[in-house]
Design a protein around this motif. Structure first.
Motif, PDB file in Angstrom:
ATOM      1  N   TYR A 110      15.403  25.593  29.006  1.00 26.36           N
ATOM      2  CA  TYR A 110      16.113  26.770  28.493  1.00 26.36           C
ATOM      3  C   TYR A 110      17.505  26.402  27.985  1.00 26.36           C
ATOM      4  O   TYR A 110      18.056  27.089  27.124  1.00 26.36           O
ATOM      5  CB  TYR A 110      16.211  27.848  29.566  1.00 26.36           C
ATOM      6  CG  TYR A 110      14.900  28.517  29.890  1.00 26.36           C
ATOM      7  CD1 TYR A 110      13.901  28.654  28.945  1.00 26.36           C
ATOM      8  CD2 TYR A 110      14.665  29.026  31.158  1.00 26.36           C
ATOM      9  CE1 TYR A 110      12.696  29.278  29.247  1.00 26.36           C
ATOM     10  CE2 TYR A 110      13.461  29.658  31.474  1.00 26.36           C
ATOM     11  CZ  TYR A 110      12.490  29.775  30.508  1.00 26.36           C
ATOM     12  OH  TYR A 110      11.298  30.389  30.808  1.00 26.36           O
ATOM     13  N   ALA A 111      18.067  25.323  28.518  1.00 28.58           N
ATOM     14  CA  ALA A 111      19.399  24.894  28.084  1.00 28.58           C
ATOM     15  C   ALA A 111      19.407  24.497  26.607  1.00 28.58           C
ATOM     16  O   ALA A 111      20.397  24.698  25.912  1.00 28.58           O
ATOM     17  CB  ALA A 111      19.889  23.740  28.955  1.00 28.58           C
ATOM     18  N   VAL A 112      18.293  23.953  26.116  1.00 27.81           N
ATOM     19  CA  VAL A 112      18.206  23.605  24.696  1.00 27.81           C
ATOM     20  C   VAL A 112      18.344  24.865  23.856  1.00 27.81           C
ATOM     21  O   VAL A 112      19.110  24.901  22.878  1.00 27.81           O
ATOM     22  CB  VAL A 112      16.880  22.869  24.382  1.00 27.81           C
ATOM     23  CG1 VAL A 112      16.726  22.644  22.885  1.00 27.81           C
ATOM     24  CG2 VAL A 112      16.806  21.552  25.139  1.00 27.81           C
ATOM     25  N   GLU A 113      17.646  25.908  24.228  1.00 26.04           N
ATOM     26  CA  GLU A 113      17.733  27.179  23.501  1.00 26.04           C
ATOM     27  C   GLU A 113      19.144  27.760  23.573  1.00 26.04           C
ATOM     28  O   GLU A 113      19.660  28.268  22.579  1.00 26.04           O
ATOM     29  CB  GLU A 113      16.734  28.185  24.065  1.00 26.04           C
ATOM     30  CG  GLU A 113      15.286  27.814  23.835  1.00 26.04           C
ATOM     31  CD  GLU A 113      14.318  28.773  24.525  1.00 26.04           C
ATOM     32  OE1 GLU A 113      14.724  29.903  24.878  1.00 26.04           O
ATOM     33  OE2 GLU A 113      13.153  28.388  24.695  1.00 26.04           O
ATOM     34  N   ALA A 114      19.762  27.683  24.743  1.00 28.11           N
ATOM     35  CA  ALA A 114      21.127  28.205  24.904  1.00 28.11           C
ATOM     36  C   ALA A 114      22.105  27.419  24.037  1.00 28.11           C
ATOM     37  O   ALA A 114      22.998  28.003  23.411  1.00 28.11           O
ATOM     38  CB  ALA A 114      21.538  28.144  26.375  1.00 28.11           C
TER      39      ALA A 114
ATOM     40  N   VAL B  96      22.624  26.747  34.403  1.00 25.95           N
ATOM     41  CA  VAL B  96      23.078  25.633  33.574  1.00 25.95           C
ATOM     42  C   VAL B  96      24.265  26.097  32.747  1.00 25.95           C
ATOM     43  O   VAL B  96      24.190  27.129  32.067  1.00 25.95           O
ATOM     44  CB  VAL B  96      21.972  25.140  32.610  1.00 25.95           C
ATOM     45  CG1 VAL B  96      22.457  23.963  31.789  1.00 25.95           C
ATOM     46  CG2 VAL B  96      20.715  24.785  33.362  1.00 25.95           C
ATOM     47  N   THR B  97      25.347  25.321  32.821  1.00 26.42           N
ATOM     48  CA  THR B  97      26.514  25.566  31.969  1.00 26.42           C
ATOM     49  C   THR B  97      26.872  24.288  31.233  1.00 26.42           C
ATOM     50  O   THR B  97      26.470  23.191  31.636  1.00 26.42           O
ATOM     51  CB  THR B  97      27.726  26.047  32.798  1.00 26.42           C
ATOM     52  OG1 THR B  97      28.013  25.074  33.802  1.00 26.42           O
ATOM     53  CG2 THR B  97      27.463  27.405  33.434  1.00 26.42           C
ATOM     54  N   PHE B  98      27.603  24.453  30.152  1.00 31.65           N
ATOM     55  CA  PHE B  98      28.035  23.340  29.316  1.00 31.65           C
ATOM     56  C   PHE B  98      29.560  23.267  29.357  1.00 31.65           C
ATOM     57  O   PHE B  98      30.220  24.181  28.859  1.00 31.65           O
ATOM     58  CB  PHE B  98      27.593  23.557  27.863  1.00 31.65           C
ATOM     59  CG  PHE B  98      26.117  23.486  27.631  1.00 31.65           C
ATOM     60  CD1 PHE B  98      25.553  22.375  27.021  1.00 31.65           C
ATOM     61  CD2 PHE B  98      25.281  24.532  28.001  1.00 31.65           C
ATOM     62  CE1 PHE B  98      24.187  22.307  26.794  1.00 31.65           C
ATOM     63  CE2 PHE B  98      23.924  24.464  27.775  1.00 31.65           C
ATOM     64  CZ  PHE B  98      23.378  23.355  27.169  1.00 31.65           C
ATOM     65  N   PRO B  99      30.133  22.198  29.913  1.00 32.11           N
ATOM     66  CA  PRO B  99      31.594  22.091  29.954  1.00 32.11           C
ATOM     67  C   PRO B  99      32.244  22.166  28.562  1.00 32.11           C
ATOM     68  O   PRO B  99      33.339  22.698  28.432  1.00 32.11           O
ATOM     69  CB  PRO B  99      31.835  20.717  30.587  1.00 32.11           C
ATOM     70  CG  PRO B  99      30.602  20.425  31.358  1.00 32.11           C
ATOM     71  CD  PRO B  99      29.480  21.081  30.607  1.00 32.11           C
ATOM     72  N   ASP B 100      31.547  21.673  27.546  1.00 34.18           N
ATOM     73  CA  ASP B 100      32.119  21.634  26.199  1.00 34.18           C
ATOM     74  C   ASP B 100      31.832  22.890  25.386  1.00 34.18           C
ATOM     75  O   ASP B 100      32.422  23.088  24.321  1.00 34.18           O
ATOM     76  CB  ASP B 100      31.576  20.420  25.432  1.00 34.18           C
ATOM     77  CG  ASP B 100      31.822  19.124  26.170  1.00 34.18           C
ATOM     78  OD1 ASP B 100      32.961  18.920  26.628  1.00 34.18           O
ATOM     79  OD2 ASP B 100      30.872  18.328  26.313  1.00 34.18           O
TER      80      ASP B 100
ATOM     81  N   THR C 204      22.614  29.425  30.838  1.00 37.75           N
ATOM     82  CA  THR C 204      21.233  29.868  31.035  1.00 37.75           C
ATOM     83  C   THR C 204      20.821  29.564  32.463  1.00 37.75           C
ATOM     84  O   THR C 204      21.626  29.052  33.251  1.00 37.75           O
ATOM     85  CB  THR C 204      20.280  29.211  30.010  1.00 37.75           C
ATOM     86  OG1 THR C 204      19.003  29.848  30.071  1.00 37.75           O
ATOM     87  CG2 THR C 204      20.121  27.721  30.246  1.00 37.75           C
ATOM     88  N   GLN C 205      19.574  29.840  32.785  1.00 40.56           N
ATOM     89  CA  GLN C 205      19.071  29.552  34.126  1.00 40.56           C
ATOM     90  C   GLN C 205      17.574  29.314  34.076  1.00 40.56           C
ATOM     91  O   GLN C 205      16.912  29.640  33.096  1.00 40.56           O
ATOM     92  CB  GLN C 205      19.377  30.701  35.073  1.00 40.56           C
ATOM     93  CG  GLN C 205      18.679  31.997  34.695  1.00 40.56           C
ATOM     94  CD  GLN C 205      19.088  33.131  35.610  1.00 40.56           C
ATOM     95  OE1 GLN C 205      20.113  33.066  36.266  1.00 40.56           O
ATOM     96  NE2 GLN C 205      18.273  34.173  35.659  1.00 40.56           N
TER      97      GLN C 205
END
Length: 138
Positions: A39-43, A18-22, A28-29
């Protein structure tokens, strides 16, 4: 307000990245899509701490355009909203502490996303900035 779109990329060996463009700092993964988004919430929350610690403006979330979105927990969203109001107004932590009659460590804890701040303190900080917090269940 803090709904950030994510890119889920299936990996050849299994799982998803998972990546965030912004927010390039957040990555994360997970073994499956649900775990990766959890896990993206934590990242996201960890990456937001970089901006707060650097006293930088928070990244603006782009349009989702059909992508899934991730947001911090409700308490963290309230903290981020207060931080954003503070930076938009050019208010420093010391000035916020003065307005609230608090010591600096109290203000520092308010913006520590891993600290379970009391909600009345977050509301008090918002009021000191001429703002209020709205909560809704959707």
């Amino acid at each position: 307000m803090f709904d950030y779109p994510v890119v889920l990329e299936a990996q050849p060996e299994g799982g998803f990245v998972v990546t965030f463009p912004d927010i390039p700092e957040a990555i994360t993964q997970g073994e499956d899509e649900d775990e990766a988004l959890l896990y993206a919430v934590e990242a996201l929350e960890s990456a937001m701490l970089f901006y707060i610690n650097d006293r930088a403006p928070l990244p603006v979330a782009s349009a989702a355009n059909g992508r899934p979105t991730v947001r911090p927990s409700a308490l963290e969203c309230a903290k981020l909203g207060v931080y954003q109001a503070m930076t938009e107004q050019g208010i420093k932590k010391a000035e916020l502490a003065r307005r609230l009659g608090w010591h600096m460590p109290q203000v520092d804890r308010l913006f520590d996303l891993s600290h379970a701040s009391r909600f009345d303190q977050i509301e008090a900080a918002a009021r000191a900035l001429g703002r209020h917090i709205e909560i809704r269940v959707a």
